[in-house]
Design a protein around this motif. Structure first.
Motif, PDB file in Angstrom:
ATOM      1  N   HIS A 107      32.401  44.984  24.118  1.00  0.00           N
ATOM      2  CA  HIS A 107      32.802  46.223  23.448  1.00  0.00           C
ATOM      3  C   HIS A 107      32.756  46.160  21.929  1.00  0.00           C
ATOM      4  CE1 HIS A 107      33.698  47.926  27.245  1.00  0.00           C
ATOM      5  NE2 HIS A 107      34.338  48.959  26.746  1.00  0.00           N
ATOM      6  N   VAL A 108      32.133  45.138  21.372  1.00  0.00           N
ATOM      7  CA  VAL A 108      31.932  45.082  19.929  1.00  0.00           C
ATOM      8  C   VAL A 108      30.773  46.000  19.569  1.00  0.00           C
ATOM      9  CG1 VAL A 108      31.314  43.612  17.977  1.00  0.00           C
ATOM     10  CG2 VAL A 108      32.843  42.736  19.756  1.00  0.00           C
ATOM     11  N   ASN A 109      30.970  46.878  18.589  1.00  0.00           N
ATOM     12  CA  ASN A 109      29.962  47.859  18.191  1.00  0.00           C
ATOM     13  C   ASN A 109      29.217  47.402  16.950  1.00  0.00           C
ATOM     14  OD1 ASN A 109      32.499  50.323  18.883  1.00  0.00           O
ATOM     15  ND2 ASN A 109      31.029  49.466  20.314  1.00  0.00           N
ATOM     16  N   ARG A 110      27.911  47.669  16.915  1.00  0.00           N
ATOM     17  CA  ARG A 110      27.054  47.188  15.828  1.00  0.00           C
ATOM     18  C   ARG A 110      26.293  48.347  15.191  1.00  0.00           C
ATOM     19  NH1 ARG A 110      25.952  41.489  16.037  1.00  0.00           N
ATOM     20  NH2 ARG A 110      27.179  40.480  17.670  1.00  0.00           N
ATOM     21  N   ALA A 111      26.016  48.213  13.903  1.00  0.00           N
ATOM     22  CA  ALA A 111      25.326  49.267  13.164  1.00  0.00           C
ATOM     23  C   ALA A 111      23.899  49.442  13.686  1.00  0.00           C
ATOM     24  CB  ALA A 111      25.303  48.941  11.675  1.00  0.00           C
ATOM     25  N   PRO A 112      23.505  50.672  14.023  1.00  0.00           N
ATOM     26  CA  PRO A 112      22.139  50.901  14.528  1.00  0.00           C
ATOM     27  C   PRO A 112      21.071  50.810  13.451  1.00  0.00           C
ATOM     28  CG  PRO A 112      23.369  52.956  14.435  1.00  0.00           C
ATOM     29  CD  PRO A 112      24.343  51.873  14.096  1.00  0.00           C
ATOM     30  N   VAL A 113      21.455  51.037  12.191  1.00  0.00           N
ATOM     31  CA  VAL A 113      20.524  50.950  11.066  1.00  0.00           C
ATOM     32  C   VAL A 113      21.250  50.317   9.873  1.00  0.00           C
ATOM     33  CG1 VAL A 113      19.118  52.952  11.735  1.00  0.00           C
ATOM     34  CG2 VAL A 113      21.133  53.272  10.267  1.00  0.00           C
ATOM     35  N   ALA A 114      20.479  49.904   8.888  1.00  0.00           N
ATOM     36  CA  ALA A 114      21.060  49.410   7.645  1.00  0.00           C
ATOM     37  C   ALA A 114      21.285  50.581   6.695  1.00  0.00           C
ATOM     38  CB  ALA A 114      20.131  48.386   7.002  1.00  0.00           C
ATOM     39  N   GLY A 115      22.327  50.491   5.894  1.00  0.00           N
ATOM     40  CA  GLY A 115      22.575  51.547   4.921  1.00  0.00           C
ATOM     41  C   GLY A 115      23.984  51.493   4.368  1.00  0.00           C
ATOM     42  N   ARG A 116      24.367  52.562   3.721  1.00  0.00           N
ATOM     43  CA  ARG A 116      25.701  52.677   3.122  1.00  0.00           C
ATOM     44  C   ARG A 116      26.533  53.653   3.954  1.00  0.00           C
ATOM     45  NH1 ARG A 116      28.360  56.204  -0.108  1.00  0.00           N
ATOM     46  NH2 ARG A 116      26.534  57.582  -0.116  1.00  0.00           N
ATOM     47  N   VAL A 117      27.789  53.297   4.200  1.00  0.00           N
ATOM     48  CA  VAL A 117      28.689  54.182   4.942  1.00  0.00           C
ATOM     49  C   VAL A 117      29.082  55.337   4.022  1.00  0.00           C
ATOM     50  CG1 VAL A 117      30.909  54.392   6.110  1.00  0.00           C
ATOM     51  CG2 VAL A 117      29.569  52.282   6.341  1.00  0.00           C
ATOM     52  N   ASN A 154      35.997  58.365  16.701  1.00  0.00           N
ATOM     53  CA  ASN A 154      35.879  57.958  15.301  1.00  0.00           C
ATOM     54  C   ASN A 154      34.404  57.979  14.929  1.00  0.00           C
ATOM     55  OD1 ASN A 154      37.193  56.627  12.819  1.00  0.00           O
ATOM     56  ND2 ASN A 154      35.511  55.238  13.286  1.00  0.00           N
ATOM     57  N   GLY A 155      34.065  58.781  13.936  1.00  0.00           N
ATOM     58  CA  GLY A 155      32.670  58.906  13.528  1.00  0.00           C
ATOM     59  C   GLY A 155      32.371  58.148  12.252  1.00  0.00           C
ATOM     60  N   VAL A 156      31.222  57.510  12.213  1.00  0.00           N
ATOM     61  CA  VAL A 156      30.744  56.794  11.025  1.00  0.00           C
ATOM     62  C   VAL A 156      29.365  57.335  10.693  1.00  0.00           C
ATOM     63  CG1 VAL A 156      30.073  54.559  10.067  1.00  0.00           C
ATOM     64  CG2 VAL A 156      32.046  54.709  11.613  1.00  0.00           C
ATOM     65  N   VAL A 157      29.171  57.763   9.452  1.00  0.00           N
ATOM     66  CA  VAL A 157      27.865  58.246   9.001  1.00  0.00           C
ATOM     67  C   VAL A 157      27.247  57.191   8.099  1.00  0.00           C
ATOM     68  CG1 VAL A 157      26.596  60.053   7.796  1.00  0.00           C
ATOM     69  CG2 VAL A 157      28.631  60.639   9.128  1.00  0.00           C
ATOM     70  N   ILE A 158      26.040  56.755   8.446  1.00  0.00           N
ATOM     71  CA  ILE A 158      25.331  55.751   7.657  1.00  0.00           C
ATOM     72  C   ILE A 158      24.184  56.424   6.917  1.00  0.00           C
ATOM     73  CG2 ILE A 158      24.057  53.571   7.727  1.00  0.00           C
ATOM     74  CD1 ILE A 158      25.453  52.985  10.409  1.00  0.00           C
ATOM     75  N   GLU A 159      24.174  56.280   5.597  1.00  0.00           N
ATOM     76  CA  GLU A 159      23.088  56.808   4.782  1.00  0.00           C
ATOM     77  C   GLU A 159      22.065  55.709   4.564  1.00  0.00           C
ATOM     78  OE1 GLU A 159      22.192  58.832   0.397  1.00  0.00           O
ATOM     79  OE2 GLU A 159      24.254  58.392   1.011  1.00  0.00           O
ATOM     80  N   MET A 160      20.846  55.950   5.037  1.00  0.00           N
ATOM     81  CA  MET A 160      19.787  54.949   4.928  1.00  0.00           C
ATOM     82  C   MET A 160      19.133  54.979   3.553  1.00  0.00           C
ATOM     83  SD  MET A 160      18.193  55.385   8.768  1.00  0.00           S
ATOM     84  CE  MET A 160      18.408  57.164   8.827  1.00  0.00           C
ATOM     85  N   PRO A 199      34.196  54.285   3.772  1.00  0.00           N
ATOM     86  CA  PRO A 199      33.138  54.857   2.927  1.00  0.00           C
ATOM     87  C   PRO A 199      32.822  53.976   1.736  1.00  0.00           C
ATOM     88  CG  PRO A 199      34.678  56.571   3.596  1.00  0.00           C
ATOM     89  CD  PRO A 199      35.271  55.265   4.059  1.00  0.00           C
ATOM     90  N   GLY A 200      31.523  53.822   1.479  1.00  0.00           N
ATOM     91  CA  GLY A 200      31.060  52.989   0.376  1.00  0.00           C
ATOM     92  C   GLY A 200      30.624  51.607   0.804  1.00  0.00           C
ATOM     93  N   ASP A 201      31.024  51.165   2.005  1.00  0.00           N
ATOM     94  CA  ASP A 201      30.629  49.846   2.484  1.00  0.00           C
ATOM     95  C   ASP A 201      29.139  49.807   2.814  1.00  0.00           C
ATOM     96  OD1 ASP A 201      33.210  48.978   2.247  1.00  0.00           O
ATOM     97  OD2 ASP A 201      33.649  48.965   4.396  1.00  0.00           O
ATOM     98  N   ALA A 202      28.531  48.658   2.592  1.00  0.00           N
ATOM     99  CA  ALA A 202      27.129  48.451   2.975  1.00  0.00           C
ATOM    100  C   ALA A 202      27.090  47.785   4.346  1.00  0.00           C
ATOM    101  CB  ALA A 202      26.423  47.581   1.947  1.00  0.00           C
ATOM    102  N   LEU A 203      26.182  48.244   5.187  1.00  0.00           N
ATOM    103  CA  LEU A 203      26.024  47.686   6.520  1.00  0.00           C
ATOM    104  C   LEU A 203      24.591  47.217   6.720  1.00  0.00           C
ATOM    105  CD1 LEU A 203      27.927  50.114   8.936  1.00  0.00           C
ATOM    106  CD2 LEU A 203      28.402  47.688   8.595  1.00  0.00           C
TER     107      LEU A 203
END
Length: 220
Positions: free
Chosen positions: A105-115, A140-146, A171-175
């Motif tokens: 159940h650990v969730n991982r970022a589908p793309v690289a980018g900034r939250v 809980n929603g997370v939007v990643i800006e590529m 928000p502001g974190d890099a993934l």
């Protein structure tokens, strides 16, 4: 890989207190009756297994969207992202990955980018495999800006058993692609909203591996 590493996986720190609680209860059960104690041992092992956090090998080819969750694709359909994310009310292709209590159940970022946004909304606890779970359940929603400016929303949804969504980012974190960003306890679902024009390369019923399975390609 050594033989023991095939069966014994690292456990995420979020699971330590739960395993400790299960172990304490098991000790008490042994005091009552050995049969109950051994049932407790089985449940304690399951709890450890639930919180496993294995390493994954994420594809490095540019333009890939990777599954954020282990599980099975339960839905692929057009849908508007949750309103609390502040995105345009334009339907996007939503790929839903259902996680049973036996999945990691650990969730991982589908793309690289900034939250660019994180938004939590309390709700109900319908079976996460149902379509209405996306609208009605705790999420809980997370939007990643590529890097190219496109946005990719990924939404953690609590299920019938799950009652606790954990998010590690703000928000502001890099993934990085494949990087851990959260988990959900005891059965749940993740929705990925593909950017406009992106076609999924998976199908309903297909098994997903978080951080490894390719869901779609961004293209140009």
């Amino acid at each position: 890989m050594k033989m023991h590493e095939t069966f014994i996986k690292p456990m995420h720190p979020e699971g330590r207190k739960f395993v400790a609680i299960f172990a304490l209860i098991t000790f008490g059960l042994f005091m009552l009756w050995d049969v109950l104690g051994w049932i407790g041992v089985g449940l304690t092992v399951w709890c450890y297994y639930f919180f496993r956090d294995p390493e994954r090998v994420t594809p490095e080819r540019p333009g890939l969207i990777i599954s954020p969750a282990d599980g099975m694709v339960s839905l692929i359909e057009p849908a508007v992202p949750p309103a609390e994310l502040g995105l345009p009310a334009t339907p996007l292709t939503r790929v839903s990955v259902f996680m049973s209590v036996f999945n990691c159940h650990v969730n991982r970022a589908p793309v690289a980018g900034r939250v660019s946004a994180v938004a939590y909304r309390p709700g109900k606890f319908f079976n996460a495999s149902l379509d209405k779970a996306s609208a009605d359940n705790e999420r809980n929603g997370v939007v990643i800006e590529m890097a190219d400016g496109r946005l990719l929303p990924v939404v953690q949804i609590a299920g019938l058993v799950a009652r606790r969504i954990v998010c590690f980012v703000k928000p502001g974190d890099a993934l990085g692609r494949g990087e851990r960003f959260g988990l959900i306890r005891f059965g749940s679902r993740l929705d990925i909203y593909l950017p406009e024009g992106v076609v999924p390369s998976v199908r309903v019923g297909q098994t997903m591996v978080a951080g490894e399975t390719v869901i779609a390609e961004l293209g140009q």
